[in-house]
Scaffold this active site. Structure first.
Site, short mmCIF file in Angstrom:
data_model
loop_
_atom_site.label_atom_id
_atom_site.label_comp_id
_atom_site.label_asym_id
_atom_site.label_seq_id
_atom_site.Cartn_x
_atom_site.Cartn_y
_atom_site.Cartn_z
CG ASP A 1 -7.87 -12.20 5.12
OD1 ASP A 1 -7.52 -11.12 5.63
OD2 ASP A 1 -9.04 -12.59 5.09
CG HIS B 1 -1.80 -4.47 4.63
ND1 HIS B 1 -2.87 -3.96 3.94
CD2 HIS B 1 -0.95 -3.44 4.81
CE1 HIS B 1 -2.67 -2.67 3.71
NE2 HIS B 1 -1.52 -2.34 4.23
#
Length: 616
Positions: A88, A118
């Site tokens: 992340d 993503h």
């Protein structure tokens, strides 16, 4: 490793990592007696001289992508974009920048699965959330591949990823190719659900499918497109693990169904309908065969298949450049023993990408661009995280699956919270400032909260640090130079720091430059890799990172950096070419000094083009 002169030197019992468990859950919203006891010890740790480093700060200047990133790409044949923390990190922006280089025509995901994620935007500003599909699908003239060492739930892939492409009229049939991936079945996802604590897993079936893979059970994509009798046979063999689990746990289909309904009870669909249908099916193998025939083999929208490794080697032999899009990160890799109990199940380091790409690294030059995120460096799931504002399993232990599980207005005043934290909890004005923060209380209309809890909740809310689909809150903290140093030593030096424009909202920022070990027990010694860790021991950037058993008891020593509220760098407020604020230069200088990395870019906004490249 420095030894604190004042610590208790008496030799206590030595414990091995296997005997040492994470700290017992005793989590509260307010500051409790245990937290005060820890602070009472840590406040007396002597300052380390590194808190005064670096003595001088560099001045950084902006340059163009052509001057900074493109020369790196042009010197190498294989470019890997890899996470440098716990996933992340905002890799999508750097992935897009590399993919847009004219010479980069082959883009691939080569391992892990849909537990990665993503958010990317096309040229029209349309938003796409990809889990397994490579980001290059939104760039014209690029071929995108999902390699054979990836694991895929083809039903989820079609429903959640390919569906986006179809609805947006993206010509994916000419751009996307799938290798002979291992198949994540509904029972893999159910095993993940039934064996995991709340907020501790993505529930994507990663550990169970990798178990099937390494024991040579399970199925690959080719099995779905060939003899159904072989498909049935392999499914019957592999599904025994699921049935065995239910038997050992004394669970019926009705019990599993209730667990699925409970998991989806807050409106977030974590267990998809076809997985629920699998639970309800009387003949589960036949259900799966029909599912895969109808929605994969006979689905005209399913992407083309090919031998991805062969195509990759052929592209390299023709002089094309290849980008490997890294899922997760260095420290979430199952091939790194320091966190292996709380990682994903694939090798998601750069070396793992290289191995699963299956090309001759002696013939083709490779380079890694590492991506970290700050402020608000984050991790999901459980495990150790020395630089976090609260224990990594705090939300899980409190039963918090989404931010909606918290009181509605709890810790929403981010500015007041960060101001209290960075200007009152730390005491840099004192001669004996040692980088330890005091557990103050923050109070709002919903109650009193430990300042670490307040920072964790406020950061997750303010920075949107929660899963794009699950809304699971990530645990935020400081940029960690101790961990980043090893990443740089193994796969550095290039580093991109995403989301640095968040610093526009801080009075000060913190960077972890070392840890202090304290387990709350006077005489206990922990032995890891032949080293004994005692209360008061200091672990600095550049020294061996201890194993997770010790990291649970490591506390960050934080260097404070001046903020830049008055000179924001967000793309919406800053003019290209404006000098970078002193606070930004302090931050970058400190990171480079303690990690030995070479910072090539910083993120300053949500759009793909919101990157400031750093003159080298």
């Amino acid at each position: 490793m420095d030894k604190q002169a004042e610590r208790d030197q008496s030799a206590g019992p030595v414990k091995t990592p296997q005997e040492t468990q994470p700290p017992a859950h005793n989590y509260t919203y307010h500051t409790n007696a245990a937290q005060r006891a820890v602070y009472d010890y840590l406040k007396n740790v002597k300052p380390i001289p590194e808190l005064a480093e670096p003595k001088t700060y560099k001045t950084y200047e902006e340059a163009s992508v052509e001057a900074v990133l493109y020369p790196i790409i042009e010197k190498h044949q294989v470019i890997m974009v890899a996470g440098a923390f716990f996933g992340d990190e905002g890799k999508g922006k750097t992935v897009n920048a590399v993919a847009n280089h004219p010479g980069c025509t082959f883009i691939a995901r080569v391992n892990s699965g849909e537990n990665a994620g993503h958010t990317v935007y096309d040229d029209a500003g349309r938003k796409f959330v990809f889990n397994l599909a490579p980001s290059g699908l939104l760039s014209k003239g690029k071929r995108n591949y999902v390699g054979p060492e990836c694991v895929m739930d083809p039903i989820s892939f079609m429903e959640n990823e390919v569906k986006q492409l179809i609805e947006a009229n993206v010509p994916y049939k000419e751009q996307l190719f799938i290798g002979n991936v291992s198949i994540v079945t509904p029972y893999h996802k159910l095993l993940d659900l039934l064996a995991s604590a709340p907020n501790s897993s993505t529930l994507k079936g990663m550990a169970p499918i990798h178990a099937s893979k390494v024991t040579k059970r399970g199925i690959r994509l080719d099995h779905i497109f060939n003899d159904q009798s072989v498909l049935r046979s392999r499914l019957r063999k592999d599904i025994d693990t699921y049935f065995g689990f239910l038997k050992v746990k004394g669970l019926s289909d009705a019990d599993v169904l209730r667990r699925c309904e409970k998991e989806n009870g807050d409106g977030v669909v974590r267990v998809p309908p076809y997985v629920v249908e699998f639970v309800q099916a009387e003949d589960k193998v036949e259900y799966l065969v029909k599912l895969y025939m109808d929605r994969v083999r006979n689905n005209k929208n399913f992407p083309a298949r090919c031998d991805v490794a062969h195509e990759l080697r052929s592209a390299l032999s023709r002089g094309e450049k290849v980008m490997l899009e890294g899922p997760q990160s260095y420290w979430l890799s199952n091939a790194r023993e320091k966190f292996w109990e709380s990682t994903t199940s694939a090798d998601t380091t750069a070396s793992g990408l290289l191995a699963t790409a299956q090309y001759n690294f002696q013939l083709y030059s490779s380079v890694v661009i590492n991506v970290h995120k700050a402020p608000g460096s984050s991790r999901v799931g459980v495990g150790a995280n020395p630089s976090s504002f609260v224990a990594q399993d705090y939300f899980s232990a409190k039963g918090v699956k989404t931010l909606r599980d918290l009181p509605e207005n709890m810790c929403v005043d981010f500015d007041s919270i960060q101001k209290l934290f960075f200007t009152k909890a730390f005491h840099p004005e004192t001669k004996e400032y040692n980088g330890i923060w005091e557990p103050l209380e923050f109070e709002d209309s919903t109650g009193k909260y430990n300042i670490g809890v307040a920072m964790a909740v406020a950061s997750s809310r303010h920075h949107g640090e929660c899963g794009a689909v699950t809304k699971k809150p990530r645990v935020c903290g400081f940029f960690d130079c101790v961990l980043q140093y090893e990443v740089n030593a193994v796969q550095g030096p290039y580093l991109s720091i995403s989301a640095l424009d968040r610093g526009d909202d801080y009075d000060k920022l913190g960077i972890t430059i070392a840890y202090v070990y304290y387990n709350g027990k006077n005489n206990e010694v922990l032995n890891i890799n032949g080293r004994e860790y005692k209360n008061g021991d200091i672990i600095k950037a550049g020294e061996a990172v201890p194993g997770e058993a010790a990291l649970y008891y490591c506390h960050p020593i934080v260097k404070l950096i001046n903020g830049w509220k008055q000179t924001p760098i967000a793309a919406s407020k800053r003019k290209p070419g404006d000098p970078l604020p002193r606070g930004v230069c302090e931050f970058l200088s400190t990171v480079e000094y303690f990690t030995k990395a070479k910072i090539i870019s910083i993120g300053n906004g949500p759009r793909g083009k919101d990157i400031i490249y750093i003159k080298q």
